[in-house]
Design a protein around this motif. Structure first.
Motif, mmCIF file in Angstrom:
data_model
loop_
_atom_site.group_PDB
_atom_site.id
_atom_site.type_symbol
_atom_site.label_atom_id
_atom_site.label_comp_id
_atom_site.label_asym_id
_atom_site.label_seq_id
_atom_site.Cartn_x
_atom_site.Cartn_y
_atom_site.Cartn_z
ATOM 1 N N ARG A 505 0.862 -1.171 0.000
ATOM 2 C CA ARG A 505 0.000 0.000 0.000
ATOM 3 C C ARG A 505 0.904 1.228 0.000
ATOM 4 O O ARG A 505 1.885 1.286 0.757
ATOM 5 C CB ARG A 505 -0.909 0.021 1.224
ATOM 6 C CG ARG A 505 -1.773 1.283 1.305
ATOM 7 C CD ARG A 505 -2.761 1.202 2.436
ATOM 8 N NE ARG A 505 -3.808 0.219 2.170
ATOM 9 C CZ ARG A 505 -4.871 0.449 1.407
ATOM 10 N NH1 ARG A 505 -5.022 1.630 0.806
ATOM 11 N NH2 ARG A 505 -5.782 -0.482 1.227
ATOM 12 N N ILE A 506 0.583 2.189 -0.846
ATOM 13 C CA ILE A 506 1.391 3.406 -0.987
ATOM 14 C C ILE A 506 0.712 4.542 -0.228
ATOM 15 O O ILE A 506 -0.501 4.701 -0.274
ATOM 16 C CB ILE A 506 1.537 3.801 -2.472
ATOM 17 C CG1 ILE A 506 1.989 2.597 -3.303
ATOM 18 C CG2 ILE A 506 2.508 4.962 -2.627
ATOM 19 C CD1 ILE A 506 3.310 2.004 -2.891
ATOM 20 N N GLU A 507 1.520 5.354 0.434
ATOM 21 C CA GLU A 507 0.999 6.525 1.131
ATOM 22 C C GLU A 507 1.895 7.729 0.814
ATOM 23 O O GLU A 507 3.119 7.652 0.979
ATOM 24 C CB GLU A 507 0.957 6.288 2.637
ATOM 25 C CG GLU A 507 0.384 7.461 3.417
ATOM 26 C CD GLU A 507 0.391 7.212 4.915
ATOM 27 O OE1 GLU A 507 0.188 8.193 5.663
ATOM 28 O OE2 GLU A 507 0.614 6.057 5.334
ATOM 29 N N ALA A 508 1.305 8.799 0.336
ATOM 30 C CA ALA A 508 2.073 10.017 0.035
ATOM 31 C C ALA A 508 2.444 10.720 1.332
ATOM 32 O O ALA A 508 1.615 10.836 2.243
ATOM 33 C CB ALA A 508 1.264 10.949 -0.858
ATOM 34 N N VAL A 509 3.682 11.180 1.415
ATOM 35 C CA VAL A 509 4.144 11.890 2.602
ATOM 36 C C VAL A 509 3.887 13.385 2.477
ATOM 37 O O VAL A 509 3.647 14.074 3.460
ATOM 38 C CB VAL A 509 5.649 11.608 2.838
ATOM 39 C CG1 VAL A 509 6.210 12.474 3.964
ATOM 40 C CG2 VAL A 509 5.862 10.129 3.148
ATOM 41 N N GLU A 510 3.946 13.895 1.240
ATOM 42 C CA GLU A 510 3.765 15.324 1.017
ATOM 43 C C GLU A 510 2.595 15.566 0.070
ATOM 44 O O GLU A 510 2.236 14.712 -0.738
ATOM 45 C CB GLU A 510 5.048 15.935 0.440
ATOM 46 C CG GLU A 510 5.515 15.273 -0.841
ATOM 47 C CD GLU A 510 6.913 15.686 -1.247
ATOM 48 O OE1 GLU A 510 7.370 16.754 -0.818
ATOM 49 O OE2 GLU A 510 7.553 14.925 -1.995
ATOM 50 N N ARG A 511 2.011 16.752 0.193
ATOM 51 C CA ARG A 511 0.934 17.129 -0.719
ATOM 52 C C ARG A 511 1.536 17.475 -2.069
ATOM 53 O O ARG A 511 2.577 18.115 -2.148
ATOM 54 C CB ARG A 511 0.179 18.331 -0.183
ATOM 55 C CG ARG A 511 -0.465 18.139 1.170
ATOM 56 C CD ARG A 511 -1.348 19.316 1.528
ATOM 57 N NE ARG A 511 -0.738 20.580 1.122
ATOM 58 C CZ ARG A 511 -1.426 21.639 0.674
ATOM 59 N NH1 ARG A 511 -2.724 21.580 0.544
ATOM 60 N NH2 ARG A 511 -0.812 22.759 0.354
ATOM 61 N N ARG A 512 0.870 17.066 -3.112
ATOM 62 C CA ARG A 512 1.424 17.361 -4.440
ATOM 63 C C ARG A 512 1.408 18.853 -4.735
ATOM 64 O O ARG A 512 2.192 19.331 -5.540
ATOM 65 C CB ARG A 512 0.689 16.595 -5.525
ATOM 66 C CG ARG A 512 -0.759 16.989 -5.770
ATOM 67 C CD ARG A 512 -1.365 16.106 -6.849
ATOM 68 N NE ARG A 512 -2.733 16.455 -7.176
ATOM 69 C CZ ARG A 512 -3.093 17.322 -8.101
ATOM 70 N NH1 ARG A 512 -2.153 17.973 -8.776
ATOM 71 N NH2 ARG A 512 -4.360 17.563 -8.360
ATOM 72 N N GLU A 513 0.512 19.599 -4.067
ATOM 73 C CA GLU A 513 0.481 21.050 -4.255
ATOM 74 C C GLU A 513 1.758 21.708 -3.758
ATOM 75 O O GLU A 513 2.097 22.823 -4.163
ATOM 76 C CB GLU A 513 -0.721 21.645 -3.512
ATOM 77 C CG GLU A 513 -2.080 21.274 -4.098
ATOM 78 C CD GLU A 513 -2.572 19.923 -3.651
ATOM 79 O OE1 GLU A 513 -3.651 19.515 -4.099
ATOM 80 O OE2 GLU A 513 -1.864 19.260 -2.854
ATOM 81 N N ASP A 514 2.500 21.022 -2.870
ATOM 82 C CA ASP A 514 3.735 21.581 -2.315
ATOM 83 C C ASP A 514 4.968 21.185 -3.128
ATOM 84 O O ASP A 514 6.077 21.630 -2.834
ATOM 85 C CB ASP A 514 3.923 21.106 -0.863
ATOM 86 C CG ASP A 514 2.813 21.613 0.049
ATOM 87 O OD1 ASP A 514 2.285 22.710 -0.236
ATOM 88 O OD2 ASP A 514 2.477 20.915 1.025
ATOM 89 N N VAL A 515 4.791 20.319 -4.123
ATOM 90 C CA VAL A 515 5.917 19.845 -4.930
ATOM 91 C C VAL A 515 6.316 20.911 -5.946
ATOM 92 O O VAL A 515 5.476 21.414 -6.696
ATOM 93 C CB VAL A 515 5.565 18.529 -5.650
ATOM 94 C CG1 VAL A 515 6.704 18.109 -6.579
ATOM 95 C CG2 VAL A 515 5.263 17.434 -4.642
ATOM 96 N N LYS A 516 7.593 21.271 -5.969
ATOM 97 C CA LYS A 516 8.116 22.225 -6.939
ATOM 98 C C LYS A 516 8.537 21.488 -8.209
ATOM 99 O O LYS A 516 9.264 20.488 -8.140
ATOM 100 C CB LYS A 516 9.314 22.987 -6.356
ATOM 101 C CG LYS A 516 9.003 23.764 -5.089
ATOM 102 C CD LYS A 516 8.032 24.894 -5.365
ATOM 103 C CE LYS A 516 7.798 25.733 -4.105
ATOM 104 N NZ LYS A 516 6.806 26.813 -4.347
ATOM 105 N N LEU A 517 8.075 21.979 -9.342
ATOM 106 C CA LEU A 517 8.353 21.319 -10.614
ATOM 107 C C LEU A 517 9.657 21.803 -11.227
ATOM 108 O O LEU A 517 10.049 22.960 -11.061
ATOM 109 C CB LEU A 517 7.208 21.559 -11.590
ATOM 110 C CG LEU A 517 5.839 21.039 -11.156
ATOM 111 C CD1 LEU A 517 4.796 21.368 -12.206
ATOM 112 C CD2 LEU A 517 5.879 19.541 -10.891
ATOM 113 N N LEU A 518 10.285 20.906 -11.962
ATOM 114 C CA LEU A 518 11.538 21.210 -12.638
ATOM 115 C C LEU A 518 11.403 20.818 -14.099
ATOM 116 O O LEU A 518 11.210 19.643 -14.425
ATOM 117 C CB LEU A 518 12.692 20.433 -11.986
ATOM 118 C CG LEU A 518 14.101 20.674 -12.532
ATOM 119 C CD1 LEU A 518 14.535 22.112 -12.288
ATOM 120 C CD2 LEU A 518 15.088 19.717 -11.867
ATOM 121 N N GLY A 519 11.462 21.805 -14.985
ATOM 122 C CA GLY A 519 11.351 21.538 -16.416
ATOM 123 C C GLY A 519 12.664 21.081 -16.994
ATOM 124 O O GLY A 519 13.351 21.823 -17.693
#
Length: 537
Positions: A505-519
């Motif tokens: 079972r997978i559980e996210a530790v952080e909210r995806r809204e807080d993830v900074k994207l890198l192009g």
């Protein structure tokens, strides 16, 4: 009026005198130069006139406004592109920016994307791809149309459905190693970064399936090849984003260039060795087959050692067989395609696998739906290899994969150099323009996907896809120059994710809204993606 006529006659007389003095060759050269300048200025005026009709920021003469994207900005490059498009192109999905004298048109509406990607004449990549050429040469990703057309035709059979079905057991075997690595994190209550692990798994899968060799990346994450691959991606991204590093003569003076060359040496040595060894193996196999023909007086061309029909050739073998027959690619061209497919075949799928696991870990209800589907199809067996038919039946898992690629497309930007004028809505985009399709924003069009930032796999149920614009969702690009390996990617992702979910079972530790994207060369999280795993009961 009379004075004007006299002046014109005198001017014509002087010009005639000049041409009488010049040699015939010099006269021709001078005339060609004058005509060339005149034609260029007219064409340039035409281009500027039409480009500046589009909404966009103020343009400084000669300098343009592209520097705003690289100087004095704290946000990541992709964030700035998306932000500018929201500001200037929200209404029509079109905006323009000048990178010095070079015009770019940003596009984020399906109706504006279609006239470009669907046109078989508009397959030239923009100049931005030139920074990849020292590494990839004229591979499918970077090649001009004249090279791309015959290579694409030659490579298409390597991704036939029957060949992909033979890869499932490799996908599964490497997924089991991935499971072992995840199992080592069971006691990690703080979470861990899934991206490096997914990347090494995808690299192992691609090298074994497409090139017939194992790099054992998952068990040797600090290998020279893995490090060189990671380093050169950072260098290319840095060069793309910093205008002053783009001219070759400046780049060659930097320490980055030295590192770039060191990485190239490692990467090319690996690819050359793989091609060389595989070629020697195929030559030996041919010789043994010819010997068998002479001894048995019958041809084994249609049968293998077990009496079954000979399998179709996979990617690297297909290229080498063609070269051995004298009508294929040379060794350098084969290496270019190998290097290209290493990027397209593992970086993109690794990013997708990482994002899928994070999103499933952030919505346990969706994750339970996926597991229940897999468990039902597999008859409750959590160990055996799924068949091709069983993988194709995992429809909701496929919806989750598609929704992940909608929110986080592996390739967030697609660039084309227009070789002819294109009419888009009420605007003419002239030849010579770089069309930049902002896939990341295209996929979040609220008129197509209601509540576009929400992770909602139901977006891809059949009843919700009916009537959707075909160019509103293009994670693998679209039109004639779309991704040749998209079926390979989906099948790989299905195998890996289904293998993981049957055990953990997978559980996210952080909210995806807080993830900074890198192009980067693909869309990555800047600081990784943290998840936790627990054994599934």
């Amino acid at each position: 009026m009379e004075a004007y006529a006299v002046g014109s006659v005198l001017l014509a007389s002087k010009i005639a005198t000049i041409f009488r003095v010049l040699s015939p060759i010099t006269t021709v050269v001078l005339l060609i130069t004058v005509c060339g300048i005149y034609t260029y200025r007219r064409r340039r005026a035409y281009l500027v006139h039409h480009i500046n009709k589009l909404p966009g920021p103020y343009m400084i003469p000669l300098i343009g406004n592209g520097l705003q994207a690289t100087l004095g900005a704290k946000d990541e490059f992709l964030d700035r592109v998306v932000g500018a498009q929201k500001l200037y192109g929200r209404r029509i999905g079109l905006s323009r920016v000048w990178n010095g004298p070079i015009p770019y048109v940003m596009i984020s509406k399906a109706s504006a994307v279609e006239p470009i990607l669907s046109n078989p004449k508009l397959v030239e990549k923009s100049a931005d791809y030139e920074f990849l050429k020292p590494w990839l040469g004229n591979g499918l990703l970077t090649s001009p149309a004249s090279v791309w057309h015959p290579r694409r035709k030659a490579l298409t059979p390597a991704f036939h459905f029957k060949i992909l079905s033979d890869f499932v057991h490799i996908f599964h075997r490497q997924s089991l190693i991935f499971l072992e690595k995840l199992g080592e994190q069971l006691d990690n209550t703080d979470g861990f970064n899934i991206v490096p692990m997914a990347t090494l798994c995808a690299l192992d899968i691609f090298c074994e399936t497409a090139m017939g060799c194992s790099v054992h990346a998952q068990n040797n994450s600090d290998s020279e090849y893995v490090r060189a691959h990671k380093q050169i991606g950072k260098i290319i991204r840095n060069r793309l984003q910093k205008v002053w590093m783009q001219p070759d003569f400046i780049f060659k003076l930097t320490d980055e260039y030295r590192k770039h060359q060191e990485c190239l040496a490692v990467l090319h040595e690996f690819s050359d060795r793989v091609v060389r060894e595989r070629k020697a193996e195929l030559i030996k196999r041919r010789q043994n087959s010819e010997t068998a023909v002479d001894l048995n007086n019958n041809s084994p061309a249609e049968e293998d050692d077990h009496g079954s029909r000979k399998k179709q050739l996979a990617f690297l073998d297909l290229l080498i067989e063609g070269s051995l027959d004298g009508n294929g690619l040379c060794d350098v061209a084969i290496r270019e395609e190998v290097d290209t497919f290493v990027i397209g075949g593992h970086d993109t799928t690794a990013a997708a696998i990482s994002w899928i696991l994070l999103l499933l870990g952030s919505d346990q209800t969706v994750q339970d739906r996926v597991f229940e589907e897999i468990d039902q199809i597999m008859g409750g067996d959590r160990d055996r290899i799924p068949t091709m038919q069983e993988l194709s039946e995992m429809k909701f898992l496929e919806c989750c994969i598609k929704e992940t690629l909608r929110l986080y497309p592996s390739i967030p930007l697609i660039a084309r150099r227009l070789t002819e004028d294109v009419r888009v809505q009420d605007y003419t985009i002239p030849a010579g323009t770089n069309a930049m399709i902002v896939v990341y924003q295209l996929h979040r069009d609220p008129t197509v996907f209601p509540n576009p930032d929400k992770f909602n796999p139901d977006n891809f149920l059949p009843e919700n896809c009916n009537g959707r614009h075909p160019y509103a969702y293009i994670p693998f690009s679209a039109g004639p120059r779309n991704c040749i390996g998209q079926k390979f990617a989906i099948l790989e992702e299905k195998t890996v994710i289904s293998t993981v979910l049957r055990k953990f079972r997978i559980e996210a530790v952080e909210r995806r809204e807080d993830v900074k994207l890198l192009g980067d060369l693909v869309l990555r999280p800047r600081d990784g993606l943290k998840i936790k795993v627990s054994r599934r009961l």
